[in-house]
Every structure is written in structure tokens, then in C-alpha cells.
Design an enzyme around this catalytic site. Structure first.
Site, PDB file in Angstrom:
ATOM      1  CG  HIS A  75      60.932 130.346  39.436  1.00 16.69           C
ATOM      2  ND1 HIS A  75      59.773 130.301  38.704  1.00 16.69           N
ATOM      3  CD2 HIS A  75      61.844 130.974  38.666  1.00 16.69           C
ATOM      4  CE1 HIS A  75      59.976 130.884  37.521  1.00 16.69           C
ATOM      5  NE2 HIS A  75      61.223 131.291  37.479  1.00 16.69           N
ATOM      6  CE1 TYR A 204      52.183 126.466  40.007  1.00 13.12           C
ATOM      7  CE2 TYR A 204      50.787 124.808  38.988  1.00 13.12           C
ATOM      8  CZ  TYR A 204      52.030 125.230  39.414  1.00 13.12           C
ATOM      9  OH  TYR A 204      53.122 124.401  39.251  1.00 13.12           O
ATOM     10  N   PRO A 296      49.559 116.727  36.196  1.00 13.70           N
ATOM     11  CG  PRO A 296      49.546 117.801  34.125  1.00 13.70           C
ATOM     12  CD  PRO A 296      48.905 116.684  34.872  1.00 13.70           C
ATOM     13  CE  LYS A 300      55.837 117.568  44.421  1.00 11.00           C
ATOM     14  NZ  LYS A 300      56.808 118.584  44.029  1.00 11.00           N
ATOM     15  CE1 TYR A 388      54.263 123.750  42.325  1.00  6.29           C
ATOM     16  CE2 TYR A 388      56.432 124.693  42.756  1.00  6.29           C
ATOM     17  CZ  TYR A 388      55.383 124.437  41.884  1.00  6.29           C
ATOM     18  OH  TYR A 388      55.460 124.854  40.581  1.00  6.29           O
TER      19      TYR A 388
HETATM   20  P1  RFL Z   1      58.790 108.637  29.621  1.00  8.15           P
HETATM   21  O1  RFL Z   1      59.258 110.009  29.512  1.00  8.15           O
HETATM   22  O2  RFL Z   1      57.409 108.321  29.133  1.00  8.15           O
HETATM   23  O3  RFL Z   1      59.840 107.720  28.854  1.00  8.15           O
HETATM   24  C1  RFL Z   1      59.586 106.367  28.575  1.00  8.15           C
HETATM   25  C2  RFL Z   1      60.373 105.973  27.342  1.00  8.15           C
HETATM   26  O4  RFL Z   1      60.160 104.585  27.075  1.00  8.15           O
HETATM   27  C3  RFL Z   1      59.951 104.407  25.685  1.00  8.15           C
HETATM   28  N1  RFL Z   1      59.187 103.164  25.472  1.00  8.15           N
HETATM   29  C4  RFL Z   1      59.725 102.021  25.014  1.00  8.15           C
HETATM   30  N2  RFL Z   1      60.975 101.694  24.680  1.00  8.15           N
HETATM   31  C5  RFL Z   1      61.196 100.426  24.249  1.00  8.15           C
HETATM   32  N3  RFL Z   1      60.204  99.491  24.120  1.00  8.15           N
HETATM   33  C6  RFL Z   1      58.933  99.771  24.472  1.00  8.15           C
HETATM   34  N4  RFL Z   1      57.972  98.856  24.373  1.00  8.15           N
HETATM   35  C7  RFL Z   1      58.648 101.100  24.931  1.00  8.15           C
HETATM   36  N5  RFL Z   1      57.522 101.718  25.354  1.00  8.15           N
HETATM   37  C8  RFL Z   1      57.869 102.959  25.667  1.00  8.15           C
HETATM   38  C9  RFL Z   1      59.207 105.664  25.256  1.00  8.15           C
HETATM   39  O5  RFL Z   1      59.320 105.901  23.871  1.00  8.15           O
HETATM   40  C10 RFL Z   1      59.894 106.722  26.109  1.00  8.15           C
HETATM   41  O6  RFL Z   1      60.985 107.324  25.441  1.00  8.15           O
HETATM   42  O7  RFL Z   1      58.872 108.095  31.109  1.00  8.15           O
HETATM   43  P2  RFL Z   1      59.948 108.428  32.294  1.00  8.15           P
HETATM   44  O8  RFL Z   1      61.340 108.354  31.780  1.00  8.15           O
HETATM   45  O9  RFL Z   1      59.542 107.620  33.456  1.00  8.15           O
HETATM   46  O10 RFL Z   1      59.741 109.977  32.617  1.00  8.15           O
HETATM   47  C11 RFL Z   1      58.577 110.417  33.254  1.00  8.15           C
HETATM   48  C12 RFL Z   1      58.226 111.806  32.763  1.00  8.15           C
HETATM   49  O11 RFL Z   1      58.299 111.851  31.354  1.00  8.15           O
HETATM   50  C13 RFL Z   1      56.822 112.173  33.207  1.00  8.15           C
HETATM   51  O12 RFL Z   1      56.604 111.863  34.572  1.00  8.15           O
HETATM   52  C14 RFL Z   1      56.477 113.637  33.068  1.00  8.15           C
HETATM   53  O13 RFL Z   1      56.800 114.170  31.822  1.00  8.15           O
HETATM   54  C15 RFL Z   1      54.967 113.728  33.303  1.00  8.15           C
HETATM   55  N6  RFL Z   1      54.401 114.861  32.648  1.00  8.15           N
HETATM   56  C16 RFL Z   1      54.566 116.055  33.239  1.00  8.15           C
HETATM   57  N7  RFL Z   1      55.192 116.122  34.450  1.00  8.15           N
HETATM   58  C17 RFL Z   1      55.381 117.282  35.059  1.00  8.15           C
HETATM   59  O14 RFL Z   1      55.973 117.318  36.137  1.00  8.15           O
HETATM   60  N8  RFL Z   1      54.917 118.444  34.444  1.00  8.15           N
HETATM   61  C18 RFL Z   1      54.287 118.427  33.217  1.00  8.15           C
HETATM   62  O15 RFL Z   1      53.909 119.466  32.696  1.00  8.15           O
HETATM   63  C19 RFL Z   1      54.076 117.199  32.571  1.00  8.15           C
HETATM   64  N9  RFL Z   1      53.457 117.133  31.361  1.00  8.15           N
HETATM   65  C20 RFL Z   1      53.726 114.733  31.407  1.00  8.15           C
HETATM   66  C21 RFL Z   1      53.275 115.901  30.762  1.00  8.15           C
HETATM   67  C22 RFL Z   1      53.495 113.474  30.788  1.00  8.15           C
HETATM   68  C23 RFL Z   1      52.824 113.343  29.575  1.00  8.15           C
HETATM   69  N10 RFL Z   1      52.581 112.010  29.049  1.00  8.15           N
HETATM   70  C24 RFL Z   1      53.136 110.848  29.699  1.00  8.15           C
HETATM   71  C25 RFL Z   1      51.762 111.682  27.965  1.00  8.15           C
HETATM   72  C26 RFL Z   1      52.626 115.798  29.533  1.00  8.15           C
HETATM   73  C27 RFL Z   1      52.400 114.536  28.924  1.00  8.15           C
HETATM   74  C28 RFL Z   1      51.710 114.537  27.581  1.00  8.15           C
HETATM   75  C1  PHB Z   2      55.583 123.258  32.808  1.00  8.67           C
HETATM   76  O1  PHB Z   2      56.360 124.219  32.782  1.00  8.67           O
HETATM   77  O2  PHB Z   2      55.392 122.540  31.812  1.00  8.67           O
HETATM   78  C2  PHB Z   2      54.850 122.961  34.056  1.00  8.67           C
HETATM   79  C3  PHB Z   2      55.117 123.702  35.192  1.00  8.67           C
HETATM   80  C4  PHB Z   2      54.422 123.450  36.364  1.00  8.67           C
HETATM   81  C5  PHB Z   2      53.471 122.454  36.397  1.00  8.67           C
HETATM   82  C6  PHB Z   2      53.213 121.700  35.258  1.00  8.67           C
HETATM   83  C7  PHB Z   2      53.903 121.957  34.078  1.00  8.67           C
HETATM   84  O3  PHB Z   2      52.790 122.236  37.537  1.00  8.67           O
END
Ligand code: RFL
Ligand code: PHB
Length: 395
Positions: A75, A204, A296, A300, A388
């Protein structure tokens, strides 16, 4: 107790842990990943969708970029919707040619899991009671139980890649940590559906009923979000109620062309800004959500996790290759400098696009003025666009 020996013990098989494991393996550094959940559970979490160019480059470096290039959607812009009209932010034109790639976190994780499996590397899924020992001393190790049996991993370094609720940050004495945190008074209700995207770029939307985001995973799969009260339960939201609410928050043309369908996933995520400083304690490094959370809105979270892993893998490669501790010693400082800029951007973009009833009528007028300014000033659009697409690694 069975004892294994490795160079780097990685806690967590989310994107941070798996990407670090792959980059270290490519450089000949042995590692073991310990994950509390099953692989299927990790893949079931629908999270981020937008990758910065530098994140794509790192996936290439790890040898897992092939499917992302084939299936990811590149994109060059996105749209801001307010006052019933959409305004395009030309990311490509404003940043001297940069773009983002829409490719789900689930797919990134799947590709990394496959690469790890085909390289025959050890990932322990279902590892319970993970505990960190002596990371400020000379003999760091990690213990865990698997099917009730105790195990120990003796290592040189521990990488805490276990997310916000993980054990790694919790193992650091509280007085050694500085915590900065802001919890928002609303959440995001997200729906995944097998429907064609309402528009070919992300939208957005700032609306008087609240924020909405139209994103996607492919030409046939959409990811949509609406701002919702923090304490709403997913069960309160029927698919019909979600689609009605989303439609109301879009401009008339998008509302008209929105294709709806049954949800295949629906969840509510709280919004938080959080940083724990520093990110290294002796032989323990924190990376990704274990050290910082962003709302989110700026897309980032996953990109910051990849940036930490980039710095950490380089530091460890330098240590094993040249016996230099420079990268290790500067890891925390280098990461945090860029993290705080992403925290600022994510906080600012959240403030610009969401509904904050507590700021009253004047708050809404000021928000609208800033949106108007943003889409009419090249300087303001450029500042938005360069954040961004992702800031450079070295300032
Ligand atoms: P993760 O993905 O949370 O992975 C951590 C892993 O560690 C495991 N774990 C353990 N393992 C062993 N022993 C323990 N005691 C443990 N405790 C935990 C967990 O099971 C898991 O598998 O962290 P990581 O790898 O740093 O990755 C970061 C990303 O996942 C995160 O920054 C993004 O997904 C944030 N985030 C979003 N980011 C975006 O850019 N766009 C989004 O739309 C977006 N939606 C989200 C999100 C994060 C969410 N969280 C944390 C609840 C939506 C949600 C619901
Ligand atoms: C998503 O596709 O899940 C998404 C995209 C952009 C954002 C957050 C989440 O800023």
C-alpha cells in the site's frame, strides 16, 4: 530434571521470539524457544496487519519473506475519513518512495514456525512454570515443566520475548524498573470476515460516534474495528450490530459499498501505552510487548517488536563473532530512543482519531481543526507519513 545447554534461551514463540530465533540460527547461534501455549493457540490470535518496509527487510534477512512478497498487499497510502469525506495520505509520495505491506501477524508467525520446524530447531510448546535464574550472575538458566516433568536450560543469555503478561519482565526486581503507562478508557472491537475490502486502501475514520478502521488481510478477507466501551463484552455485539455501527461511522460512499458477512473472529482489545525501562538486566534482554505496548492506531506494535529483535540479533552476533559487548551494552538505549518516538506517534494518532467525551465540545472542535490542517498541509501530512511508514533506525 533433564538439563539442556544452549547459547540463547528465548521465552515466548510470538513474532519476537520466533524472528530472533531464526536470525540467530542463520548466524550459527544455537537457541531454544520456550512457549507456554500450543502452536495452534498462538496462530489463533488475530493481531497486527501492517508491516513497515524495514520489518519486511528483516523477514527477508531471516529467510521467511517469500510468501509475504507473494501474498502481502503493498500500500502506497491510506485514507483519513472525517466530516463525511475521505482524504488520502500519499505515503509513497510524501516519504520519497516508501510503502507498507498488509500481511497479517498470523501469517508472519506461520512462516516463522514453518522455517523453524524445517531447520529442525527446538521449540517447546506447552512449557509451564517457566522461571528465570541468575540472569544478573555468571550462570543464567531457565527452568520449566513439560507434562509435569521438570526441565532446565543452561544458557549464556535469556531473551524475554513473552509479551506484556509474560514472566520475564515480572522476574526483574521492581526497583530496577521504571514503568510509564497510560490506559485508555475505551477498547477496539475487531471483526475478521471473508468479505471483499470496502476500499483498496485502509480507512481510519474519526466520527462523532467513535473511531472506526477498515483494514484487510487479502482481496477477500477484511479486518474491521470500531471504538467501543472498555467493559463491553464480545457477546453483546451481534454481527448485525457490528456492521450497523461500522457503517454509521463511514462516509456515505463507503457505507453504501460495504459488503457484510458472518464474522470468523470477533474480539475486544484494550488500548494502552506502556514502556518499561531499561530493556536489559545483565544477561536478560526484553524485546517486543514484554517491554512496551502501543495503542494499535499507528500499527506499530509488531514493527517495534521486529526493531528490537533487529538490534538484539545484531548485538548477539557481534558478541559471538567479535567478543565485543558494545551492541549488548547499547541495546536498551538504542531501542528506547526509537520506541519513544513510536509511542508518541501512536498516542498522538489515537488522540486525533478517537472520541474522548471528557474533552467536551472544544476538544472535538480542536480535533477537527487538526484533521483539517493535517490533510491540507504538506508539512503536516509529511510528518504523519514518515512516522506511519516507520522512522529510520539511527537518528
Ligand atoms: P506476543 O505476540 O504477545 O508473544 C508473546 C508470547 O509469549 C508467550 N508467553 C509465555 N511463554 C512462556 N512462558 C510464559 N510465562 C509466557 N508468557 C507469555 C505467549 O503465549 C506468546 O506466544 O509478543 P511479541 O512476540 O513481542 O509480539 C508483539 C505483537 O504481538 C504485538 O505488538 C502486536 O500484536 C500488538 N497488537 C497490534 N499491533 C498492531 O500493530 N496492530 C494491531 O492491530 C494489533 N492488535 C495487538 C493487537 C496486541 C494485542 N494484545 C497483546 C492483547 C491486539 C491485541 C489483542
Ligand atoms: C489490522 O489490519 O489489524 C490493523 C491495521 C492498521 C492498524 C491496526 C490494525 O493501525
Amino acid at each position: 530434571m533433564t538439563t539442556q545447554r544452549t547459547q540463547v534461551a528465548i521465552i515466548g514463540a510470538g513474532p519476537s521470539g520466533l524472528l530472533l530465533g531464526q536470525l540467530l540460527h542463520k548466524a550459527g547461534i544455537d537457541n531454544i524457544v520456550l512457549e507456554r501455549q500450543t502452536g495452534a493457540y498462538v496462530l489463533g490470535r488475530i493481531r497486527a496487519g501492517v508491516l513497515e518496509q524495514t520489518t519486511c527487510a528483516l523477514l527477508d534477512e531471516a529467510g521467511v519473506g517469500e510468501r509475504m512478497h507473494a501474498e502481502g498487499l503493498v500500500h502506497g497510502g491510506y485514507e483519513l475519513c472525517f466530516g463525511g469525506a475521505r482524504h488520502r495520505i500519499d505515503l509513497h509520495g510524501l516519504t520519497g518512495g516508501k510503502r507498507v505491506t498488509v500481511y497479517g501477524q498470523t501469517e508472519v508467525t506461520r512462516d516463522l514456525m514453518a522455517a523453524r520446524a524445517s531447520a529442525g530447531l527446538t521449540t517447546v510448546y506447552g512449557a509451564k512454570d517457566v522461571a528465570l535464574h541468575d540472569f544478573d550472575g555468571a550462570a543464567p538458566s531457565v527452568t520449566y515443566t513439560l507434562n509435569g516433568e521438570p526441565h532446565s536450560v543452561v544458557c549464556d543469555f535469556i531473551a524475554g520475548c513473552d509479551g506484556y503478561h509474560g514472566v520475564s519482565r515480572a522476574s526483574v526486581p521492581p526497583k530496577a524498573l521504571s514503568i510509564y503507562e497510560k490506559v485508555y478508557q475505551f477498547g477496539w472491537l475487531g471483526v475478521l470476515a471473508d468479505t471483499p475490502p470496502v476500499s483498496h486502501e485502509l480507512i481510519y475514520s474519526n466520527h462523532e460516534r467513535g473511531f472506526a478502521l477498515c483494514s484487510m488481510r487479502s482481496a477477500t478477507r477484511t479486518r474491521y474495528y470500531v471504538q467501543c466501551p472498555l467493559h463491553d463484552k464480545v457477546e453483546q455485539w451481534s454481527d448485525a450490530a457490528f456492521w450497523d455501527e461500522l457503517r454509521r461511522r463511514l462516509d456515505p460512499q463507503a457505507a453504501e459499498s460495504l459488503v457484510t458477512g458472518p464474522s470468523i473472529e470477533k474480539s475486544i482489545a484494550p488500548l494502552r501505552s506502556f514502556v518499561a525501562e531499561p530493556m536489559r538486566f545483565g544477561s536478560l534482554f526484553l524485546a517486543g510487548d514484554a517491554a512496551h505496548i502501543v495503542p494499535p492506531t499507528g500499527a506499530k506494535g509488531l514493527n517495534l517488536a521486529a526493531a528490537d529483535v533487529r538490534f538484539l540479533s545484531r548485538a548477539l552476533i557481534e558478541y559471538y563473532g567479535e567478543r565485543s559487548r558494545a551492541g549488548i551494552d547499547h541495546y536498551s538505549e538504542k531501542c528506547l530512543r526509537r520506541i519513544w518516538k513510536a509511542e508518541r506517534f501512536s498516542w498522538w494518532f489515537t488522540g486525533l482519531t478517537h472520541k474522548f467525551p471528557e474533552t467536551g465540545a472544544i476538544g472535538q472542535k480542536l480535533q477537527r481543526a487538526e484533521l483539517d490542517y493535517l490533510v491540507s498541509s504538506r508539512a503536516a501530512s509529511t510528518a504523519m507519513a514518515e512516522n506511519y511508514v516507520g522512522l529510520p533506525f539511527e537518528a
